[in-house]
Motif scaffolding. Structure first.
Motif, short mmCIF file in Angstrom:
data_model
loop_
_atom_site.label_atom_id
_atom_site.label_comp_id
_atom_site.label_asym_id
_atom_site.label_seq_id
_atom_site.Cartn_x
_atom_site.Cartn_y
_atom_site.Cartn_z
N PHE A 201 0.84 -1.20 0.00
CA PHE A 201 0.00 0.00 0.00
C PHE A 201 0.87 1.26 0.00
CE2 PHE A 201 -2.77 3.21 2.09
CZ PHE A 201 -3.78 3.21 1.14
N GLN A 202 2.03 1.21 0.64
CA GLN A 202 2.96 2.34 0.58
C GLN A 202 3.43 2.56 -0.86
OE1 GLN A 202 3.76 4.42 2.98
NE2 GLN A 202 2.69 3.39 4.63
N LEU A 203 3.69 1.48 -1.57
CA LEU A 203 4.10 1.61 -2.97
C LEU A 203 2.96 2.13 -3.83
CD1 LEU A 203 6.09 -1.74 -3.37
CD2 LEU A 203 7.02 0.56 -3.03
N LEU A 204 1.74 1.70 -3.52
CA LEU A 204 0.57 2.20 -4.25
C LEU A 204 0.41 3.70 -4.04
CD1 LEU A 204 -2.84 0.51 -4.67
CD2 LEU A 204 -2.79 2.83 -3.80
N LYS A 205 0.61 4.16 -2.82
CA LYS A 205 0.50 5.60 -2.56
C LYS A 205 1.61 6.37 -3.28
CE LYS A 205 0.35 5.73 1.98
NZ LYS A 205 0.16 6.35 3.32
N ARG A 206 2.76 5.73 -3.43
CA ARG A 206 3.83 6.39 -4.18
C ARG A 206 3.43 6.61 -5.63
NH1 ARG A 206 9.61 6.88 -3.64
NH2 ARG A 206 10.54 7.26 -5.70
N VAL A 207 2.75 5.63 -6.23
CA VAL A 207 2.27 5.79 -7.60
C VAL A 207 1.28 6.94 -7.68
CG1 VAL A 207 1.03 4.68 -9.49
CG2 VAL A 207 2.65 3.35 -8.13
N LEU A 208 0.41 7.06 -6.67
CA LEU A 208 -0.56 8.16 -6.65
C LEU A 208 0.15 9.50 -6.55
CD1 LEU A 208 -3.30 6.63 -4.32
CD2 LEU A 208 -3.56 7.20 -6.74
N ARG A 209 1.21 9.57 -5.76
CA ARG A 209 1.96 10.82 -5.64
C ARG A 209 2.65 11.17 -6.95
NH1 ARG A 209 5.53 10.38 -0.26
NH2 ARG A 209 6.08 12.50 -0.94
N TYR A 210 3.13 10.14 -7.65
CA TYR A 210 3.73 10.37 -8.98
C TYR A 210 2.67 10.89 -9.95
CZ TYR A 210 5.68 9.24 -13.56
OH TYR A 210 6.08 9.30 -14.87
N LEU A 211 1.49 10.31 -9.91
CA LEU A 211 0.41 10.74 -10.81
C LEU A 211 -0.03 12.17 -10.50
CD1 LEU A 211 -1.78 7.50 -10.93
CD2 LEU A 211 -0.36 8.43 -12.77
N ASN A 212 0.00 12.53 -9.23
CA ASN A 212 -0.41 13.89 -8.86
C ASN A 212 0.52 14.93 -9.48
OD1 ASN A 212 -2.01 15.82 -7.53
ND2 ASN A 212 -0.63 15.88 -5.78
N GLY A 213 1.79 14.59 -9.65
CA GLY A 213 2.73 15.52 -10.25
C GLY A 213 2.77 15.47 -11.76
N THR A 214 2.14 14.43 -12.36
CA THR A 214 2.17 14.27 -13.82
C THR A 214 0.77 14.06 -14.39
OG1 THR A 214 2.56 11.88 -13.58
CG2 THR A 214 4.50 13.29 -13.77
#
Length: 397
Positions: A201-214
């Motif tokens: 789930f930590q890795l999933l949230k990292r993907v969401l943070r990446y998407l928020n910037g792109t």
């Protein structure tokens, strides 16, 4: 079967309703609808594609019309605007349809047309996804996955909301339609759907943070030469749990990224050569399908150039003699060899440093990710100019 509640006929209590047309929700409804629509299109001299059962084409007297169907959403394009208008008018007479005008959104994907080509994005979908995860204001990151996973033992406990994890990870799969830069990360996350840990789930949230910037990024489809090329690669024994390899490949039409795939191989490869050879076989099947689809567009393609960075795998593919070292590779993977002999595919070597499929087989640094993202034409969307709004001949029904 019984009569629907509230619609019982007291005179005929043992009778049931005879449907005049299919009802949404019934198992056979979509089959009946497609059969009705395809039968009508065939009466209009359209031909069903041999490569895609939802694609119809009409090629006669220098008029080329193409129809793509997804349930009850229809995309119409072609070379003759008058014929397209006539076809839409006939469809409206036969079916209850609405003409939504020029293509702007299809299956949740936003289409923006400029003088240089189409820009595809899913910015609104990303916004909804971030809102669902309560991460609309999260801090952006430069990469979707870290180069090395954290070793904190506290992260190895089961995640207490597995349904939320599955919902978000499943939503990512649709997002990869326009975001190949997260395809590898989504593949890794979806391998843990049955029993997600806090780490996942930590890795999933990292993907969401990446998407928020792109969130404004998407695919760009420019006007380009009709030349098909492909790249294949694999990450040999990259999975730390079962030591299975990851297959990655992508297809380009000119400079346009046309198709891509990330998939864990079903069996363990005994060598990097075998893993690379399996990747070449996987992309060979996709190349053959794409070439069949291009034939429907009357595009005559030369042999498709397939780039691979493993010389041994190329030697096996091009050598018509079976060796003892290759007998454990399933026979069906020798499809690549037959395709080369039929001159559908021409294999070429590429340096590992120039291999764009690293995008799909491993976690990358922010610099390498940005370089490959630009190479694969994943760019910020460009707003429509007023002069371009009336140009497209593509329409949506």
């Amino acid at each position: 079967m019984t009569q629907p509640q509230g619609f019982e006929d007291p005179s005929y209590p043992n009778h049931v309703c005879l449907l005049h047309k299919a009802i949404y929700g019934l198992k056979q409804a979509h089959r009946l609808w497609f059969a009705t629509l395809s039968t009508y299109l065939k009466t209009q001299n359209f031909t069903l594609s041999s490569a895609d059962p939802s694609f119809f084409h009409y090629n006669k007297d220098q008029i080329h019309i193409y129809i793509l169907i997804y349930v009850d959403d229809i995309l119409v394009t072609g070379s003759d605007p008058l014929y397209i208008s006539s076809l839409i008018s006939n469809l409206q007479k036969r079916f209850q349809t609405r003409n939504l005008g020029h293509l702007s959104k299809f299956l949740g994907i936003d289409f923006h047309r400029s003088a240089h080509g189409y820009h595809l994005s899913q910015q609104s979908y990303i916004t909804d996804l971030l809102h669902l995860a309560s991460m609309s204001t999260c801090k952006p990151l430069l990469t979707p996955l870290p180069s090395k996973y954290p070793a904190d033992p506290n992260l190895q406990s089961p995640f207490t909301q597995p349904d939320l994890f599955r919902q978000l990870a499943g939503s990512f799969q649709f997002l990869t339609s326009t975001r190949p830069d997260i395809a590898f990360a989504v593949n890794k996350l979806c391998q843990h759907m049955h029993n997600p840990l806090i780490l996942h789930f930590q890795l999933l949230k990292r993907v969401l943070r990446y998407l928020n910037g792109t969130s404004t990024h998407g695919l760009f489809l420019p006007k380009t030469k009709l030349h098909l090329s492909a790249y294949s690669d694999s990450d040999w024994a990259g999975n730390q749990l079962d030591r299975k390899s990851t297959t990655g490949y992508c297809l380009f039409l000119g400079i346009t990224l046309l198709n891509w795939s990330v998939k864990k191989q079903t069996t363990i490869a005994r060598s990097s050569t075998e893993a690379e050879y399996r990747s070449m076989a996987a992309v060979a099947a996709d190349i053959i399908w794409t070439r069949r689809l291009c034939e429907d567009f009357l595009i005559n393609l030369p042999p498709t150039e397939l780039f691979c960075d493993n010389v041994s795998a190329m030697s096996i593919a091009c050598n018509p003699i079976f060796h003892a070292q290759t007998k454990y590779i399933e026979i069906d993977h020798h499809l690549i060899r037959d395709s080369i002999q039929a001159k559908h595919i021409a294999v070429s070597h590429i340096s590992t440093l120039d291999q764009p499929v690293d995008f799909f087989t491993k976690s990358l640094s922010s610099t390498r990710l940005a370089t490959l993202r630009d190479k694969l034409m994943v760019l910020p969307t460009i707003s429509l100019r007023d002069g371009d709004k009336d140009n497209p001949s593509t329409k949506l029904c």
